[in-house]
Motif scaffolding. Sequence first.
Motif, short mmCIF file in Angstrom:
data_model
loop_
_atom_site.label_atom_id
_atom_site.label_comp_id
_atom_site.label_asym_id
_atom_site.label_seq_id
_atom_site.Cartn_x
_atom_site.Cartn_y
_atom_site.Cartn_z
N ASP A 202 -7.61 -32.15 -8.67
CA ASP A 202 -7.25 -32.68 -7.36
C ASP A 202 -8.19 -32.10 -6.31
N ASP A 203 -9.06 -32.95 -5.77
CA ASP A 203 -10.00 -32.49 -4.74
C ASP A 203 -9.31 -32.29 -3.40
N PHE A 204 -8.33 -33.12 -3.10
CA PHE A 204 -7.63 -33.01 -1.82
C PHE A 204 -6.19 -33.44 -2.03
N VAL A 205 -5.28 -32.56 -1.73
CA VAL A 205 -3.86 -32.84 -1.91
C VAL A 205 -3.19 -32.90 -0.55
N VAL A 206 -2.52 -34.00 -0.28
CA VAL A 206 -1.82 -34.19 1.00
C VAL A 206 -0.39 -33.70 0.85
N CYS A 207 0.06 -32.94 1.83
CA CYS A 207 1.44 -32.45 1.87
C CYS A 207 1.78 -31.67 0.59
N GLN A 208 0.92 -30.74 0.23
CA GLN A 208 1.18 -29.95 -0.97
C GLN A 208 2.45 -29.12 -0.81
N LYS A 209 2.72 -28.64 0.43
CA LYS A 209 3.91 -27.82 0.68
C LYS A 209 5.11 -28.65 1.11
N GLY A 210 4.93 -29.96 1.26
CA GLY A 210 6.03 -30.83 1.64
C GLY A 210 6.23 -30.90 3.15
N ASP A 211 7.38 -31.44 3.55
CA ASP A 211 7.75 -31.58 4.97
C ASP A 211 9.22 -31.24 5.08
#
Length: 368
Positions: free
Chosen positions: A295-304
């Motif tokens: 995964d080069d770029f993970v969006v919202c890895q920690k969540g919301d």
Amino acid sequence: MKLGLFLALAFPIAFYAQDRSGVTGKNEYPNAYSSGSAKVSPFTNSSRLFKDWSISVGGGAAVFQNADLSSFYDGKINLGWNGYASIDKQITHTFGISVLYQMGKLNQKAMLPGAAGIAAGVATAWTKYQQISILGDINFSNLIRRVDNHSPYRWALHGYAGVGLQGYNTLLLDNDMSRYSTVPKRIPIEIDQKLGFDTFFYQIGTGVKYNASKLIDIEARAMYIITGDDSFDGGGYGKNAVPRYNAITSGHSDNFVTVNLGLSFKLGKHDTHLAWYDPMQDINSRINVLENTTDDFVVCQKGDKDNDGVCDDWDRQLDTPAGARVDGAGVALDMDLDGVIDLYDKCVTVPGPVENNGCPINTPPTNK
């Protein structure tokens, strides 16, 4: 009058509007025929992912398994030969169909019982044949394989069944039938059966194929051929013919076996042939690629966690109250900068203390 005119104009417009889906024709995508998917295109020869045509040739041995004149006599095998050529079309990854041409020669021996056998001695005969048939091909390996070991497989088990037409020539010689120089003169028993619609035969068999390269398959094939004809083995016409070679056994069909080794030349520009394609293997392979992709770029890895629409990775206020409007950093909005967020501020545009719900002193709160 006006109502009728309105309906006359409205109905064609309504029907035409129902026929529109943002494209000018059914050949454009997405439309009603593509379930709304944009990644759809017509299936043409240029959109094929694999080859599905091939040409096969091969040959080998042929022996009678069930006949009055046998290929097995006195502990010896009188081997014949056969060859074939076919045009093959793979319909699915488990089923194909071929137009097959076969030809060959079968050798036989037999001896009549009693005095006739003593006079004739051991008879020798041959049958030369030609056959045209339609042959179905079931790929058992693709039918059964449902577990992917993440490696290509090169061996496949096949089953065959088909029906066709045949023509043949037979000749039988013995000491009694070949007396050209004696009286009375005798002539050998011969049959010349032309290929026609009344000469049906059936065949079943099995074989294994080896995927030698993207262009060639190697095949070993064994076929059992049911002629449905008691005269195919060279014994003459019918059981009542004289001499009575066709009465040696009680069967009414002379059947034989062929064992062949052949090559299939796969036609087309693609690397893979449909006969070697397993959809489940392809699906598992794609899943394996996705599971092992970095995964080069993970969006919202920690969540919301506060569900304000701003990922916790860059949310500067992780405990925003539910329902509060936030800026791009996830901070609750306070338009008048009075320290009371707009969610709780009764006077959103006028600063005021917290004790008065964000409204100035002596100014009653307004209803938002």
